[in-house]
Enzyme design. Structure first.
Site, short mmCIF file in Angstrom:
data_model
loop_
_atom_site.label_atom_id
_atom_site.label_comp_id
_atom_site.label_asym_id
_atom_site.label_seq_id
_atom_site.Cartn_x
_atom_site.Cartn_y
_atom_site.Cartn_z
N GLU A 172 23.54 -15.71 6.67
CA GLU A 172 24.33 -16.60 7.55
C GLU A 172 25.68 -16.91 6.92
O GLU A 172 26.03 -18.07 6.67
CB GLU A 172 23.57 -17.90 7.84
CG GLU A 172 22.25 -17.66 8.54
CD GLU A 172 21.56 -18.91 9.05
OE1 GLU A 172 20.83 -18.83 10.04
OE2 GLU A 172 21.73 -19.99 8.45
N GLU A 363 16.01 -13.39 12.00
CA GLU A 363 15.46 -14.76 11.98
C GLU A 363 15.37 -15.28 13.40
O GLU A 363 16.34 -15.21 14.16
CB GLU A 363 16.37 -15.72 11.21
CG GLU A 363 16.13 -15.77 9.74
CD GLU A 363 16.88 -16.92 9.07
OE1 GLU A 363 16.90 -18.04 9.62
OE2 GLU A 363 17.43 -16.67 8.00
C1 BGP Z 1 18.51 -20.62 8.80
C2 BGP Z 1 18.30 -20.21 7.38
C3 BGP Z 1 16.91 -20.20 6.90
C4 BGP Z 1 15.95 -21.07 7.63
C5 BGP Z 1 16.19 -21.26 9.10
C6 BGP Z 1 15.47 -22.41 9.75
O1 BGP Z 1 19.64 -21.41 8.85
O2 BGP Z 1 18.82 -18.93 7.15
O3 BGP Z 1 16.91 -20.29 5.51
O4 BGP Z 1 15.41 -22.10 6.94
O5 BGP Z 1 17.55 -21.39 9.43
O6 BGP Z 1 16.11 -23.60 9.44
P1 BGP Z 1 15.38 -24.87 8.89
O7 BGP Z 1 14.63 -24.43 7.70
O8 BGP Z 1 16.44 -25.82 8.58
O9 BGP Z 1 14.49 -25.33 9.98
#
Ligand code: BGP
Length: 471
Positions: A172, A363
């Protein structure tokens, strides 16, 4: 209509080292920015690691990866996305020689995946900059970071080049604009950081990413290397042309990163932005040529969409690090992230229209509070029909995009095993097909349990997506 996923579609799951491994100071690992972020992006940053930081232990993947990879294999994973913790390899980040024990861990992990025919997909830097690089150099604001990153990637490519085919340079990458410490290791407080400094840091990361792409192509001719973008489509809140232009500008803020990675140069709209803001990026003579090393595919995370509005009374709501004006047509998760499966089809089409490169959804998933309960056989499980619904709706939209002619090469569900949240550092925000018995007060046996979604995803993979047609 008979719609299909391609035969070679890479089904799998994704995690990041800092959110699951734990073992934060074992086998020579140095501290990373995550070790001093007990509350995620909300902060504050602590001086030392404190025991309330859930990431210090994570889900103990460092010691239990064999058991976990076996469960991934049981689901039928073709690919497993994880990151390499930079500070396991270079504990401070600026030393000359790597830490052999850290290297050995990933050798073991990748061997374990390959044993089951699971292709590793590796994120080189996923929110885990060595803390020393953050404190000593102010992270990516400093051009020296390019050299440290170059040494790190050369080490990875020469060690794992024969085991890992798919690589991502920065997780990201656009999130640095919103979360400079976690994403870019920048210690200067956000309020004090000028846009000039921030975009200079962005430039350093973009050059480092292109350099990694160049080196990957030289050292591993069969490898595929991609960028990784936090995607969030921004729809105009109304058809008012002012709202449309605001939304376009919001999109540009994120598109800038993909555009440089794919087109190899800064886009005109960004040069205009810099001109108007009085930002002047310091470039070295070689940068232009380095940036021309463009990626093989584009990968992205997708959780939410948002709206853009020219009306200052419209305030941004929560989202995945980035938020936007809420969409009145959409419902939200327990964490306020608006759920929009069609936004994924839209994003895939938009990226393909723009880039004409293969796309990888690396993701996507639903963070929710889960309840362990007994099933008919008295086994503990989670009846996570809400997660199944979320994933099914999104996968159907991927299939629609494939039908639209978009070459999607794979899908890795985020947090395929429960892990610590990036934004809030909680474990109760669970994404997994596998439940991990650990709670935010640190209690729990760390035992793993299959949720209902485990068998559901197994069947999706087994039927190459055909089971999505069933209710
Ligand atoms: C993205 C990241 C991840 C992940 C995901 C979910 O921003 O790349 O590392 O964690 O989001 O977000 P969160 O863990 O804040 O729910």
């Amino acid at each position: 209509m008979d719609m299909r996923f391609p035969k070679e579609f890479l089904w799998g799951g994704a995690v990041a080292a800092n959110q699951c491994e734990g073992a934060y100071n074992e086998d020579g690992k140095g501290l990373s920015v995550q070790d001093v972020l007990p509350h995620g992006i909300k902060g504050p940053v602590t001086k030392e690691p404190v025991s309330e930081n859930m990431k210090l232990v994570g889900i103990d993947f460092y010691h239990r990866y064999k058991e976990d990879v076996k469960l991934f294999a049981e689901m039928g994973f073709k690919v497993f996305r994880t990151s390499i913790a930079w500070s396991r390899i270079f504990p401070n980040g600026d030393e000359e020689t790597p830490n052999e024990k850290g290297l050995q861990f990933y050798d073991n992990l990748f061997d374990e995946c390959l044993k089951y025919g699971i292709e590793p997909l590796v994120t080189i830097s996923h929110y885990e900059t060595p803390l020393h690089l953050a404190r000593e150099y102010d992270g990516w604001t400093n051009r020296k970071m390019i050299g440290f990153y170059e040494r790190y990637v050369r080490t990875l490519f020469s060690r794992y080049g024969n085991k890992v085919k798919y690589w991502l340079t920065f997780n990201e990458i656009n999130s640095i604009l919103h979360s400079p410490f976690m994403s870019g290791g920048i210690c200067t407080p956000k309020e004090e950081l000028s846009e000039q400094q921030l975009y200079q840091a962005v430039h350093h990361e973009l050059v480092a990413s292109a350099l990694a792409t160049k080196i990957a192509h030289e050292m591993m001719p069969h490898a595929k290397i991609g960028c990784m973008i936090l995607s969030m489509p921004v729809y105009p809140l109304t058809p008012a042309p002012d709202d449309v232009i605001v939304s376009l500008k919001e999109e540009h803020k994120n598109d800038f990163f993909g555009d440089v990675h794919v087109r190899g140069k800064y886009p005109g709209y960004m040069l205009r932005y810099f001109r108007e803001k009085g930002i002047s990026i310091q470039m070295e003579p070689e940068d232009k040529e380095i940036l021309e090393n463009t990626v093989d595919f584009v990968s992205f995370s997708y959780y939410v969409s948002a709206c853009g509005s020219a009306d200052p009374a419209q305030k941004a709501g929560p989202g995945n690090i980035i938020g936007g004006v809420p969409n009145p047509y959409l419902k939200a998760s327990e964490w306020g992230w608006q759920i929009d499966p069609q936004g994924l089809r839209y994003t895939l089409n938009r990226y393909y229209d723009r880039y004409q490169l293969p796309l990888f959804v690396v993701e996507n998933g639903l963070g929710a509070v889960d309840q362990l309960e007994k099933d008919d056989q008295g086994e503990l499980t989670v009846f996570d029909d809400y997660r199944i619904q979320y994933l099914r709706d999104h996968l159907i939209q991927i299939r629609e995009a494939i039908e639209d002619g978009v070459p999607v090469i794979g899908y890795t569900a985020w947090g395929c095993i429960d892990l610590v949240s990036a934004s809030s550092a909680e474990l109760k925000k669970r994404y997994g097909f596998i439940y991990v018995d650990r709670n935010d007060d640190g209690s729990g046996s760390l035992k793993r349990y299959k949720k209902k979604s485990f068998a559901w995803y197994q069947n999706v993979i087994h039927t190459n997506g055909e089971s999505l047609n069933e209710n």
